[in-house]
Scaffold this motif. Structure first.
Motif, short mmCIF file in Angstrom:
data_model
loop_
_atom_site.label_atom_id
_atom_site.label_comp_id
_atom_site.label_asym_id
_atom_site.label_seq_id
_atom_site.Cartn_x
_atom_site.Cartn_y
_atom_site.Cartn_z
N ASN A 101 0.92 -1.04 -0.10
CA ASN A 101 -0.05 -0.07 -0.12
C ASN A 101 0.77 1.22 0.11
OD1 ASN A 101 -2.46 -1.44 -0.03
ND2 ASN A 101 -2.31 -1.80 2.54
N VAL A 102 0.49 2.02 -1.01
CA VAL A 102 1.58 3.25 -1.02
C VAL A 102 0.74 4.57 -0.68
CG1 VAL A 102 2.89 4.84 -2.40
CG2 VAL A 102 2.82 2.28 -3.03
N THR A 103 1.20 5.11 0.09
CA THR A 103 0.68 6.34 0.73
C THR A 103 1.29 7.62 0.68
OG1 THR A 103 -0.92 7.29 2.39
CG2 THR A 103 0.84 6.09 3.05
N LEU A 104 0.88 8.49 0.61
CA LEU A 104 1.75 10.08 0.80
C LEU A 104 1.71 10.52 2.16
CD1 LEU A 104 0.28 11.87 -2.28
CD2 LEU A 104 2.41 10.54 -2.48
N VAL A 105 2.98 10.96 2.53
CA VAL A 105 3.62 11.44 3.78
C VAL A 105 4.10 12.85 3.65
CG1 VAL A 105 4.96 11.05 5.80
CG2 VAL A 105 4.09 9.08 4.74
N GLY B 245 4.38 18.69 -4.06
CA GLY B 245 5.83 18.41 -4.20
C GLY B 245 6.49 18.04 -2.48
N ASN B 246 5.43 18.42 -1.91
CA ASN B 246 5.90 18.44 -0.25
C ASN B 246 5.75 17.16 0.54
OD1 ASN B 246 7.41 21.00 -0.30
ND2 ASN B 246 5.49 21.99 0.20
N TYR B 247 5.08 16.29 -0.56
CA TYR B 247 4.70 14.86 -0.03
C TYR B 247 5.67 13.80 -0.55
CZ TYR B 247 0.43 16.86 1.77
OH TYR B 247 -0.19 17.70 2.30
N ARG B 248 6.20 12.60 0.00
CA ARG B 248 6.86 11.63 -0.39
C ARG B 248 5.93 10.43 -0.44
NH1 ARG B 248 9.62 8.60 3.39
NH2 ARG B 248 9.32 9.50 5.65
N SER C 180 5.91 3.05 0.99
CA SER C 180 5.40 1.76 0.72
C SER C 180 5.23 0.93 1.75
CB SER C 180 6.25 1.30 -0.50
OG SER C 180 5.71 -0.23 -0.58
N PHE C 181 3.92 0.56 2.24
CA PHE C 181 3.74 -0.53 3.35
C PHE C 181 3.70 -1.78 2.85
CE2 PHE C 181 2.10 3.70 4.83
CZ PHE C 181 2.90 3.83 5.95
N THR C 182 4.80 -2.65 3.19
CA THR C 182 4.81 -3.91 2.62
C THR C 182 4.50 -4.83 4.03
OG1 THR C 182 6.35 -3.23 0.83
CG2 THR C 182 5.95 -5.48 1.22
N SER C 183 3.92 -6.08 3.77
CA SER C 183 3.82 -7.15 4.65
C SER C 183 5.27 -7.33 5.50
CB SER C 183 3.01 -8.35 4.35
OG SER C 183 3.90 -9.26 3.31
#
Length: 82
Positions: free
Chosen positions: A24-28, A38-41, A44-47
């Protein structure tokens, strides 16, 4: 099928179940204005089981192909100090 059996089979064969390869990819938010994309990176949340198997496979490849010599990096899986 219990996780331990899946994990053992993955460890033995080097094949990672498809579900364990998905993330699951989320922006931080980093810093600055929250309105600026551009202020977010992406993070990736992998099991956890997937990470362990993938780390093992990559480490095994690095050692077998001599990608990293023992003097280059102290934190390899075949280093008995860690």
């Amino acid at each position: 099928m219990p996780v331990s059996i899946i994990f053992e089979r993955s460890w033995r064969t080097g094949e990672v179940p498809e579900d364990w390869r998905k993330a699951n990819v989320t922006l931080v938010f980093k810093k600055g204005k929250k309105e600026d994309p551009g202020n977010y990176r992406p993070v990736s949340f992998t099991s956890i089981p997937g990470k362990v198997i993938i780390l093992y496979i990559i480490s095994k490849h690095v050692v077998e192909k001599k990608v990293v010599r023992s003097g280059q990096h102290e934190f390899t899986m075949d280093n008995p100090k860690h």
